[in-house]
Design a protein around this motif. Structure first.
Motif, PDB file in Angstrom:
ATOM      1  N   THR A 229       0.832  -1.204   0.000  1.00  0.00           N
ATOM      2  CA  THR A 229       0.000   0.000   0.000  1.00  0.00           C
ATOM      3  C   THR A 229       0.861   1.245   0.000  1.00  0.00           C
ATOM      4  O   THR A 229       0.562   2.228  -0.695  1.00  0.00           O
ATOM      5  CB  THR A 229      -0.928   0.001   1.223  1.00  0.00           C
ATOM      6  N   ALA A 230       1.942   1.205   0.780  1.00  0.00           N
ATOM      7  CA  ALA A 230       2.873   2.336   0.784  1.00  0.00           C
ATOM      8  C   ALA A 230       3.450   2.539  -0.616  1.00  0.00           C
ATOM      9  O   ALA A 230       3.566   3.674  -1.098  1.00  0.00           O
ATOM     10  CB  ALA A 230       3.984   2.098   1.800  1.00  0.00           C
ATOM     11  N   GLY A 231       3.798   1.443  -1.299  1.00  0.00           N
ATOM     12  CA  GLY A 231       4.316   1.559  -2.657  1.00  0.00           C
ATOM     13  C   GLY A 231       3.311   2.194  -3.606  1.00  0.00           C
ATOM     14  O   GLY A 231       3.674   3.012  -4.461  1.00  0.00           O
ATOM     15  N   LEU A 232       2.044   1.824  -3.461  1.00  0.00           N
ATOM     16  CA  LEU A 232       0.997   2.441  -4.273  1.00  0.00           C
ATOM     17  C   LEU A 232       0.934   3.947  -4.027  1.00  0.00           C
ATOM     18  O   LEU A 232       0.807   4.746  -4.964  1.00  0.00           O
ATOM     19  CB  LEU A 232      -0.353   1.789  -3.953  1.00  0.00           C
ATOM     20  N   LEU A 233       1.039   4.332  -2.767  1.00  0.00           N
ATOM     21  CA  LEU A 233       1.016   5.759  -2.429  1.00  0.00           C
ATOM     22  C   LEU A 233       2.231   6.479  -3.004  1.00  0.00           C
ATOM     23  O   LEU A 233       2.131   7.637  -3.431  1.00  0.00           O
ATOM     24  CB  LEU A 233       0.969   5.940  -0.911  1.00  0.00           C
ATOM     25  N   TYR A 234       3.381   5.802  -3.055  1.00  0.00           N
ATOM     26  CA  TYR A 234       4.555   6.428  -3.667  1.00  0.00           C
ATOM     27  C   TYR A 234       4.305   6.688  -5.149  1.00  0.00           C
ATOM     28  O   TYR A 234       4.795   7.680  -5.704  1.00  0.00           O
ATOM     29  CB  TYR A 234       5.791   5.536  -3.500  1.00  0.00           C
ATOM     30  N   GLY A 235       3.573   5.795  -5.796  1.00  0.00           N
ATOM     31  CA  GLY A 235       3.223   6.008  -7.186  1.00  0.00           C
ATOM     32  C   GLY A 235       2.306   7.202  -7.373  1.00  0.00           C
ATOM     33  O   GLY A 235       2.455   7.981  -8.329  1.00  0.00           O
ATOM     34  N   VAL A 236       1.353   7.371  -6.460  1.00  0.00           N
ATOM     35  CA  VAL A 236       0.475   8.545  -6.516  1.00  0.00           C
ATOM     36  C   VAL A 236       1.283   9.822  -6.289  1.00  0.00           C
ATOM     37  O   VAL A 236       1.064  10.845  -6.952  1.00  0.00           O
ATOM     38  CB  VAL A 236      -0.656   8.421  -5.474  1.00  0.00           C
ATOM     39  N   ALA A 237       2.236   9.749  -5.351  1.00  0.00           N
ATOM     40  CA  ALA A 237       3.111  10.906  -5.117  1.00  0.00           C
ATOM     41  C   ALA A 237       3.892  11.248  -6.387  1.00  0.00           C
ATOM     42  O   ALA A 237       4.101  12.431  -6.703  1.00  0.00           O
ATOM     43  CB  ALA A 237       4.068  10.614  -3.963  1.00  0.00           C
ATOM     44  N   ALA A 238       4.326  10.223  -7.128  1.00  0.00           N
ATOM     45  CA  ALA A 238       5.034  10.456  -8.386  1.00  0.00           C
ATOM     46  C   ALA A 238       4.147  11.196  -9.376  1.00  0.00           C
ATOM     47  O   ALA A 238       4.603  12.124 -10.067  1.00  0.00           O
ATOM     48  CB  ALA A 238       5.484   9.120  -8.983  1.00  0.00           C
ATOM     49  N   LEU A 239       2.891  10.819  -9.439  1.00  0.00           N
ATOM     50  CA  LEU A 239       1.955  11.472 -10.358  1.00  0.00           C
ATOM     51  C   LEU A 239       1.766  12.940  -9.980  1.00  0.00           C
ATOM     52  O   LEU A 239       1.704  13.822 -10.849  1.00  0.00           O
ATOM     53  CB  LEU A 239       0.616  10.728 -10.330  1.00  0.00           C
ATOM     54  N   ILE A 240       1.675  13.218  -8.670  1.00  0.00           N
ATOM     55  CA  ILE A 240       1.539  14.607  -8.214  1.00  0.00           C
ATOM     56  C   ILE A 240       2.795  15.401  -8.553  1.00  0.00           C
ATOM     57  O   ILE A 240       2.721  16.555  -9.008  1.00  0.00           O
ATOM     58  CB  ILE A 240       1.259  14.644  -6.698  1.00  0.00           C
ATOM     59  N   LEU A 241       3.976  14.789  -8.332  1.00  0.00           N
ATOM     60  CA  LEU A 241       5.230  15.483  -8.628  1.00  0.00           C
ATOM     61  C   LEU A 241       5.365  15.766 -10.118  1.00  0.00           C
ATOM     62  O   LEU A 241       5.792  16.863 -10.508  1.00  0.00           O
ATOM     63  CB  LEU A 241       6.412  14.636  -8.142  1.00  0.00           C
ATOM     64  N   VAL A 242       5.001  14.804 -10.953  1.00  0.00           N
ATOM     65  CA  VAL A 242       5.058  15.007 -12.408  1.00  0.00           C
ATOM     66  C   VAL A 242       4.159  16.166 -12.802  1.00  0.00           C
ATOM     67  O   VAL A 242       4.534  17.027 -13.617  1.00  0.00           O
ATOM     68  CB  VAL A 242       4.653  13.712 -13.146  1.00  0.00           C
ATOM     69  N   GLY A 243       2.949  16.215 -12.242  1.00  0.00           N
ATOM     70  CA  GLY A 243       2.049  17.312 -12.565  1.00  0.00           C
ATOM     71  C   GLY A 243       2.568  18.654 -12.094  1.00  0.00           C
ATOM     72  O   GLY A 243       2.332  19.689 -12.730  1.00  0.00           O
ATOM     73  N   ARG A 244       3.303  18.644 -10.979  1.00  0.00           N
ATOM     74  CA  ARG A 244       3.809  19.907 -10.429  1.00  0.00           C
ATOM     75  C   ARG A 244       4.972  20.462 -11.230  1.00  0.00           C
ATOM     76  O   ARG A 244       5.022  21.656 -11.518  1.00  0.00           O
ATOM     77  CB  ARG A 244       4.237  19.692  -8.972  1.00  0.00           C
ATOM     78  N   VAL A 245       5.929  19.601 -11.624  1.00  0.00           N
ATOM     79  CA  VAL A 245       7.127  20.094 -12.324  1.00  0.00           C
ATOM     80  C   VAL A 245       6.988  19.999 -13.837  1.00  0.00           C
ATOM     81  O   VAL A 245       7.788  20.565 -14.571  1.00  0.00           O
ATOM     82  CB  VAL A 245       8.383  19.329 -11.857  1.00  0.00           C
ATOM     83  N   GLY A 246       5.997  19.245 -14.309  1.00  0.00           N
ATOM     84  CA  GLY A 246       5.780  19.129 -15.746  1.00  0.00           C
ATOM     85  C   GLY A 246       6.814  18.303 -16.473  1.00  0.00           C
ATOM     86  O   GLY A 246       7.023  18.466 -17.679  1.00  0.00           O
ATOM     87  N   ALA A 247       7.468  17.389 -15.756  1.00  0.00           N
ATOM     88  CA  ALA A 247       8.497  16.556 -16.382  1.00  0.00           C
ATOM     89  C   ALA A 247       8.774  15.360 -15.490  1.00  0.00           C
ATOM     90  O   ALA A 247       8.412  15.341 -14.303  1.00  0.00           O
ATOM     91  CB  ALA A 247       9.784  17.352 -16.611  1.00  0.00           C
ATOM     92  N   GLY A 248       9.420  14.343 -16.068  1.00  0.00           N
ATOM     93  CA  GLY A 248       9.905  13.215 -15.292  1.00  0.00           C
ATOM     94  C   GLY A 248      11.368  13.431 -14.960  1.00  0.00           C
ATOM     95  O   GLY A 248      12.183  13.608 -15.872  1.00  0.00           O
ATOM     96  N   ASP A 249      11.715  13.420 -13.678  1.00  0.00           N
ATOM     97  CA  ASP A 249      13.076  13.730 -13.244  1.00  0.00           C
ATOM     98  C   ASP A 249      13.695  12.496 -12.594  1.00  0.00           C
ATOM     99  O   ASP A 249      13.245  12.067 -11.524  1.00  0.00           O
ATOM    100  CB  ASP A 249      13.050  14.886 -12.248  1.00  0.00           C
ATOM    101  N   PRO A 250      14.754  11.913 -13.195  1.00  0.00           N
ATOM    102  CA  PRO A 250      15.362  10.721 -12.616  1.00  0.00           C
ATOM    103  C   PRO A 250      16.113  10.985 -11.313  1.00  0.00           C
ATOM    104  O   PRO A 250      16.421  10.058 -10.565  1.00  0.00           O
ATOM    105  CB  PRO A 250      16.326  10.249 -13.708  1.00  0.00           C
ATOM    106  N   ASN A 251      16.417  12.258 -11.044  1.00  0.00           N
ATOM    107  CA  ASN A 251      17.153  12.601  -9.821  1.00  0.00           C
ATOM    108  C   ASN A 251      16.240  13.025  -8.677  1.00  0.00           C
ATOM    109  O   ASN A 251      16.721  13.453  -7.627  1.00  0.00           O
ATOM    110  CB  ASN A 251      18.151  13.725 -10.122  1.00  0.00           C
ATOM    111  N   ALA A 252      14.947  12.921  -8.881  1.00  0.00           N
ATOM    112  CA  ALA A 252      14.004  13.279  -7.812  1.00  0.00           C
ATOM    113  C   ALA A 252      14.033  12.210  -6.723  1.00  0.00           C
ATOM    114  O   ALA A 252      14.464  11.082  -6.934  1.00  0.00           O
ATOM    115  CB  ALA A 252      12.597  13.417  -8.390  1.00  0.00           C
TER     116      ALA A 252
END
Length: 327
Positions: A229-252
């Protein structure tokens, strides 16, 4: 004839005040707001609140998963890099492979959930200490992210992936949809932990794993479920971060593991497991966000944000230790 003594009924207790670990985060947040309001007349505005919520949105979601893990007396050092890998999978599949955004998001969530479940398996089946298992996972996932992305960011995303970074006007402030999603997830997590049997099993596992097992709780299944479940939430956090910065960042995500632990600890979650409240974690994340925005508005060097956060963590853990000794 002797008269059998009757037991004296226990004295009725009056209403009890909330514990210090419950009131502490709220008091700290209020004091921080009062202090920064005296330093800047721009602090107590709805726009500042919107900015704080936007800044903590993805870290707050990470902190929900971290709180679930810490309640089981564990810890997850890999949460930030799992989020980064999820973000890279989503953005590369959608922007470079032409996969529909919905399918790309589902693929990213599936990978982060699977990595969380692997953490749970390592800890529950192989009996690895959570610190060691998730530290090893940190290195593996970080390297995998760099290899998969060729250490390159992914931009030119489909508009659908930027949705959570956009927002809506409420008065004079603009609140992001990512912030709203974070608040909704905190509400769902609170309901799960306090109003459902599986949520109570999480607390029982953290309090005493052997006692939980003897009462019939499937402790291995609960532990794997928590990490998944924590892993699923990390994926949701990734989606929020992508929407915020407008890009996929490998160093995030390289320091967000510490930020998520900070939010949970400041919110009163015990590092020894079994005690804590996910709403307290929200307050803990808010405290960190308020200090960041407040110090910036006051013109203070950003290095003091790290200093203050470190002091707050020590105070929070010391308070937890003192309350455990009294108990």
């Amino acid at each position: 004839m002797t008269q059998t003594p009757t037991a004296t009924p226990p004295a009725r207790r009056g209403p009890q005040l909330p514990s210090l670990t419950t009131l502490g985060p709220l008091i700290a947040l209020l004091l921080a707001c009062i202090f920064f309001a005296t330093q800047s007349d721009r602090f107590l505005t709805s726009q500042t609140l919107a900015l704080v919520l936007k800044q903590i949105s993805y870290v707050g979601v990470l902190a929900i998963g971290q709180t679930l893990v810490i309640l089981t007396a564990g810890i997850d050092l890999s949460c930030g890099v799992i989020m980064a890998l999820g973000g890279m999978v989503i953005t590369k599949l959608a922007a470079e492979q032409g996969l529909p955004p919905v399918l790309a998001v589902l693929a990213g969530l599936a990978i982060t959930t699977a990595l969380g479940a692997v953490n749970g398996l390592l800890i529950s089946r192989l009996r690895l200490p959570p610190f060691i298992a998730t530290l090893g996972m940190y290195g593996i996932v970080f390297a995998a992210t760099q290899i998969y992305s060729n250490a390159q960011t992914v931009s030119n995303l489909p508009p659908a992936l930027n949705f959570l970074g956009s927002g809506f006007a409420l008065g004079s402030a603009t609140f992001s949809y990512g912030s709203v999603l974070m608040l909704l997830l905190f509400g769902v997590a609170w309901f799960f932990l306090t109003q459902t049997a599986p949520g109570r099993h999480v607390y029982a596992l953290g309090n005493n794993p052997e006692a939980a097992r003897l009462t019939g709780i499937l402790t291995t299944r609960v532990l794997i479920g928590v990490y998944a479940t924590a892993g699923l939430l990390y994926g949701v956090a990734a989606l929020i971060l992508v929407g915020r910065v407008g890009a996929g960042d490998p160093n995030a995500g390289q320091t967000e593991n510490l930020e998520s632990i900070t939010a949970a600890v400041l919110g009163g979650t015990s590092l020894f497991g079994g005690r804590g409240n996910v709403l307290g974690t929200l307050l803990g994340a808010m405290i960190v966000g308020v200090f960041r925005v407040g110090l910036t508005l006051a013109g203070v060097n950003s290095v003091y944000q790290v200093l203050v956060t470190g002091i707050l963590i020590i105070l929070a853990v010391a308070t937890d230790q003192l309350s455990r000794r009294k108990a």
